[in-house]
Design a protein around this motif. Structure first.
Motif: not given
Length: 417
Positions: A193-219
């Motif tokens: 739908t190209f719409k936002p679901l939710h958001s998280y906040f980091a204490s600094a601008p993240p350098a990289h993101l990755d998502i595992s095969q089972r859906g774990l999000l690394a920031v």
């Protein structure tokens, strides 16, 4: 800082340091495969179709090396590249860099498939959607564009952040897109739908993101690395894991396929950490076999070349390939009228030709036999009979509706026939 990449089965990992240190490690045997110092700035690295070749984006051009660390090719069309990615089902090497030009090159034939000007300035954020092979680019104006080699314009253009994008990632199902901006926000988007679901906040601008095969999000940002579980479809309340590096600043990290391991590249080298539940426990040996032998690798390479997908199959919805596009009712009716007019014209032409022939006496003369063969009586009458039946049914329906009192429920109308 170091950047890294895994083979699809997760056995080999290749890394590249900014100062020119390239290397490949066999994780199953725990030994180095090759190490080379190119003495040139290296911005990114990625494997090609398997662990025998890898591409490195160096200071000016992109080079391809084999597993012994020997230079095989120099790709001068990919100049001043910031990010590399490889579409292994299409054998396409994609790159984008300081010129803001997205280049697709077929590594099996060496041809340049497409060159798209993004017209959004230098780009250093690029990831592919593993579900449909669409390339997602993050730009300095806060937009994410999705590209295919078939279209010179972006398929989708989304405004995701108010500032520059720092990183993005797409999950294996292609449903969720995660973006990180310079404002410190990490947003999860629904790609359907190209719409936002939710958001998280980091204490600094993240350098990289990755998502595992089972859906774990690394920031990751600075020396800190967070892993969120079940944080895509719904918002997680707290991170699943927190890890802090002893030294160095994070540059790149990836989940190892089919293993519960995350490997991070930073300014002090490479580090790995165990993330329970990150990898897919059941692998398909026809897709990616972590224990494949040399013979199986060769056979898989030949099979992959025979089954190579064309660049034209890269679309937003891959399920649409092979489907028949159904005509609208108006278009189908217009097409039917055109066919009827063409048939009428063809039959009139045949009759006119038969009438112009020299007539002979007798019932069994050749012109009469020819006319009987050419004239299709059934086709002449079919349209007329169909029209009469349609009008008759319409009249019967109008009579029935006239007898039904107003306000009668639909289920009781059949009793007034």
């Amino acid at each position: 800082p170091y950047r890294l990449d895994f083979t699809p089965e997760g056995r080999f990992v290749v890394f590249a340091g900014r100062k020119g240190h390239l290397g490949m490690v066999d994780r199953r045997l725990g030994r180095d495969v090759c190490t080379v110092q190119v003495r040139e700035t290296t911005r990114d690295v990625c494997f090609l179709h398997n662990g025998t070749f890898f591409a490195a984006a160096q200071k000016k051009y992109t080079y391809i090396y084999d597993k012994r660390g020997l230079e095989v090719h120099c790709l001068k069309e990919h100049s001043q590249v910031e990010r590399l990615d490889f579409l292994r089902h299409h054998f396409l090497l994609a790159s984008v860099g300081k010129h803001g030009v997205l280049v697709y090159q077929d590594t099996s034939t060496g041809q340049i498939v497409a060159q798209h000007r993004t017209k959004a300035g230098p780009c250093s954020v690029m990831r592919q959607n593993p579900w449909n092979a669409v390339m997602c680019l993050g730009h300095g104006n806060g937009t994410v564009t999705m590209w295919s080699p078939n279209m010179t314009q972006p398929l989708v253009k989304m405004l995701c952040h108010r500032g520059p994008l720092r990183a993005l990632a797409v999950d294996m199902t292609g449903r969720h897109l995660v973006t990180a901006g310079a404002d410190g926000q990490v947003k999860v988007w629904d790609v359907r739908t190209f719409k936002p679901l939710h958001s998280y906040f980091a204490s600094a601008p993240p350098a990289h993101l990755d998502i595992s095969q089972r859906g774990l999000l690394a920031v990751g940002w600075g020396r800190r690395l967070q892993v969120w579980q079940d944080g895509l479809a719904s918002k997680a309340k707290a991170p699943y894991l927190n890890h802090r590096l002893e030294s160095g600043a994070l540059e790149d990290f990836h989940f190892c396929p089919y293993e519960d391991v995350l490997v991070a590249g930073h300014s002090a080298g490479l580090s790995s950490m165990v993330v329970p539940g990150a990898g897919e426990p059941n692998y398909d040996s026809f897709v990616a076999n972590p224990f494949q032998t040399r013979k199986e690798r060769r056979e898989g390479e030949v099979r992959a070349l025979l089954e190579k997908l064309q660049p034209g199959t890269i679309v937003l919805d891959p399920q649409s390939i092979g489907k028949v596009k159904k005509l609208t009712q108006e278009a189908a009716l217009e097409k039917r009228h055109e066919q009827q007019a063409a048939n009428e014209a063809a039959r009139a032409l045949l009759r006119r030709k038969n009438e112009e022939k020299t007539k002979m006496k007798g019932k069994n003369k050749p012109s009469k036999r020819h006319r009987k063969k050419q004239e299709n009586v059934i086709m002449d009458r079919r349209d007329k009979i169909a029209q009469e039946l349609l009008e008759q049914g319409q009249r019967v329906k109008e009579k029935v509706e006239a007898r039904v009192p107003e306000g009668t429920p639909r289920a009781l109308r059949r009793f007034f026939k």
